[in-house]
Design an enzyme around this catalytic site. Structure first.
Site, PDB file in Angstrom:
ATOM      1  N   GLY A  10       0.697  -1.287  -0.085  1.00 54.63           N
ATOM      2  CA  GLY A  10       0.170  -0.108   0.065  1.00 54.63           C
ATOM      3  C   GLY A  10       0.880   1.353   0.000  1.00 54.63           C
ATOM      4  N   ALA A  11       0.310   2.365   0.093  1.00 54.29           N
ATOM      5  CA  ALA A  11       0.912   3.553   0.110  1.00 54.29           C
ATOM      6  C   ALA A  11       1.886   3.669   1.065  1.00 54.29           C
ATOM      7  CB  ALA A  11       0.028   4.792   0.009  1.00 54.29           C
ATOM      8  N   TRP A  12       1.702   3.315   2.559  1.00 53.36           N
ATOM      9  CA  TRP A  12       2.632   3.548   3.602  1.00 53.36           C
ATOM     10  C   TRP A  12       3.634   2.691   3.376  1.00 53.36           C
ATOM     11  CZ3 TRP A  12       5.393   6.493   6.002  1.00 53.36           C
ATOM     12  CH2 TRP A  12       5.667   6.183   7.353  1.00 53.36           C
ATOM     13  N   ARG A  32       0.646  -8.693  -2.693  1.00 49.03           N
ATOM     14  CA  ARG A  32      -0.138  -9.859  -2.789  1.00 49.03           C
ATOM     15  C   ARG A  32      -0.349 -10.154  -4.036  1.00 49.03           C
ATOM     16  NH1 ARG A  32      -3.312 -12.064   0.594  1.00 49.03           N
ATOM     17  NH2 ARG A  32      -2.809 -10.476   2.244  1.00 49.03           N
ATOM     18  N   ARG A  33      -0.266  -9.255  -5.070  1.00 45.88           N
ATOM     19  CA  ARG A  33      -0.554  -9.539  -6.551  1.00 45.88           C
ATOM     20  C   ARG A  33       0.917  -9.556  -6.956  1.00 45.88           C
ATOM     21  NH1 ARG A  33      -4.280  -5.274  -8.499  1.00 45.88           N
ATOM     22  NH2 ARG A  33      -3.500  -4.106  -6.594  1.00 45.88           N
ATOM     23  N   GLY A 136       3.309   8.023  14.600  1.00 43.25           N
ATOM     24  CA  GLY A 136       3.426   9.328  14.561  1.00 43.25           C
ATOM     25  C   GLY A 136       2.832  10.291  13.499  1.00 43.25           C
ATOM     26  N   LYS A 191      -6.721   8.016  16.771  1.00 42.35           N
ATOM     27  CA  LYS A 191      -6.500   9.351  16.154  1.00 42.35           C
ATOM     28  C   LYS A 191      -7.385   9.152  14.767  1.00 42.35           C
ATOM     29  CE  LYS A 191      -3.420   7.775  12.798  1.00 42.35           C
ATOM     30  NZ  LYS A 191      -3.328   8.011  11.651  1.00 42.35           N
ATOM     31  N   ARG A 255      -6.991   9.434   4.862  1.00 45.54           N
ATOM     32  CA  ARG A 255      -8.155   8.829   4.396  1.00 45.54           C
ATOM     33  C   ARG A 255      -9.269   8.656   5.448  1.00 45.54           C
ATOM     34  NH1 ARG A 255      -4.669   2.979   3.024  1.00 45.54           N
ATOM     35  NH2 ARG A 255      -3.415   4.084   1.381  1.00 45.54           N
TER      36      ARG A 255
END
EC number: 1.1.1.94
Length: 331
Positions: A10-12, A32-33, A136, A191, A255
């Protein structure tokens, strides 16, 4: 030179692979792909998660988990929090025997109300000292663009935490160490829930007084729960508490805030999910955090109302009235 695996494309996870490589580590991203892994290998880009960001030569990718983690010093876990247990059950047998396991996830597990480090210890059957948490204000697009940021690396084993600190230190990343794993994980999880409320308030046209109140009272909820679970209250005044909360609430890149805006415009949970097409961890975590708070006798009124909007269909405007109509008390 260290070797690292980042499990999750993913992005992170992708941004973190870039950090690690630029700090000197050889990095393998597990996707995964295979199509995603092949694109990263061949074009050095993950267009679906972090468009336009070129990855360093030290980054490669694979869809073979065993190959990704072989002979690594660090295994960074960057999958959606509610999928961690199932993934780790499949992965545990492949993890190197002394690798440091690093959680990049921010959530509380549904059903068990366990923090991500607890799920790692239980499912991978490792000592708690082998687990480190990164938390953070970590908005992936900003960090991928090399905008200056600070973060917290928390672990029970100070030496392991310092090794992770060294592995990610860059001119644009300043990591601090901490021994308060509980506080850092709770700050990162709660958060997301408060950011959902912030997004709702934004979409409803509420002003800065409202938003400031949500941030500060949201921080109070987080700290109350943290103290009840044994966290250091000062953690919530730092990067993993207030820092992460402000970034996640205030940034359009968040998000959870974006998801909250969809709900604040009157969209259903399903419609908001279809519109955002990304995981908003707070949507599921609000259920687990509510249950955790109730189990410890901690009042979390904002979290309660976010859960009611997300999962019981309560109108956000009604939720605001209920929050404002609560019994008066000292701050």
């Amino acid at each position: 030179m260290t070797r690292s695996a980042v499990l999750g494309a993913g992005a992170w996870g992708t941004a973190f692979a870039k950090i690690l490589a630029e700090a000197g580590s050889h990095v393998t991203i597990w996707a995964r792909r295979e199509s995603v892994a092949a694109t990263i290998r061949e074009r050095r880009i993950n267009e679906g998660s972090l468009p336009g960001v070129k990855l360093p030569e030290r980054v490669t990718a694979t869809s073979d988990l065993a190959a990704a983690v072989a002979e690594t010093d660090f295994v960074f876990l960057a999958v959606p929090s509610q999928t961690l247990r199932g993934n780790l059950a499949d992965w545990a047998g492949h993890l190197p025997p002394d690798a440091t396991l690093v959680s990049l996830m921010k959530g509380i597990e549904l059903g068990t109300t366990k923090r991500m480090s607890q799920v790692i210890v239980e499912t991978a059957r490792v000592a708690p000292e082998r687990v480190v948490v990164v938390s953070g204000p970590n908005l992936a697009p900003e960090i991928a663009a090399e905008q200056p940021a600070a973060t917290v690396v928390a672990g029970l084993d100070a030496a392991r935490a310092q090794l992770v600190q060294q592995a990610i230190a860059l001119p644009y990343i300043r990591p601090y160490t901490s021994d308060d794993v509980i506080g850092c994980e709770l700050g990162g999880a709660v958060k997301n829930v408060i950011a959902l409320a912030y997004g709702m308030a934004t979409a409803m046209g509420m002003g800065d007084n409202t938003k400031a109140s949500l941030i500060t009272r949201g921080l109070a909820e987080t700290a109350r729960l943290g103290v009840a679970l044994g966290a250091d209250p000062m953690t919530f005044a730092g990067l993993a508490g207030l820092g992460d909360l402000v970034a996640t609430c205030s940034s359009p890149l968040s998000r959870n805030r974006t998801f909250g805006e969809h709900l604040g415009r009157g969209e259903s949970l399903e419609a908001a999910q279809a519109s955002t097409k990304q995981t908003a961890e707070g949507v599921k975590s609000c259920l687990a955090i509510r249950d955790l708070a109730r189990a410890h006798g901690v009042e979390m009124p904002i979290t309660e109302q976010v859960e009611r909007v997300c999962h019981e269909g309560v109108d956000p405007r009604v939720a605001v009235k209920l929050l404002m109509g609560r019994e008066m008390k000292p701050e």
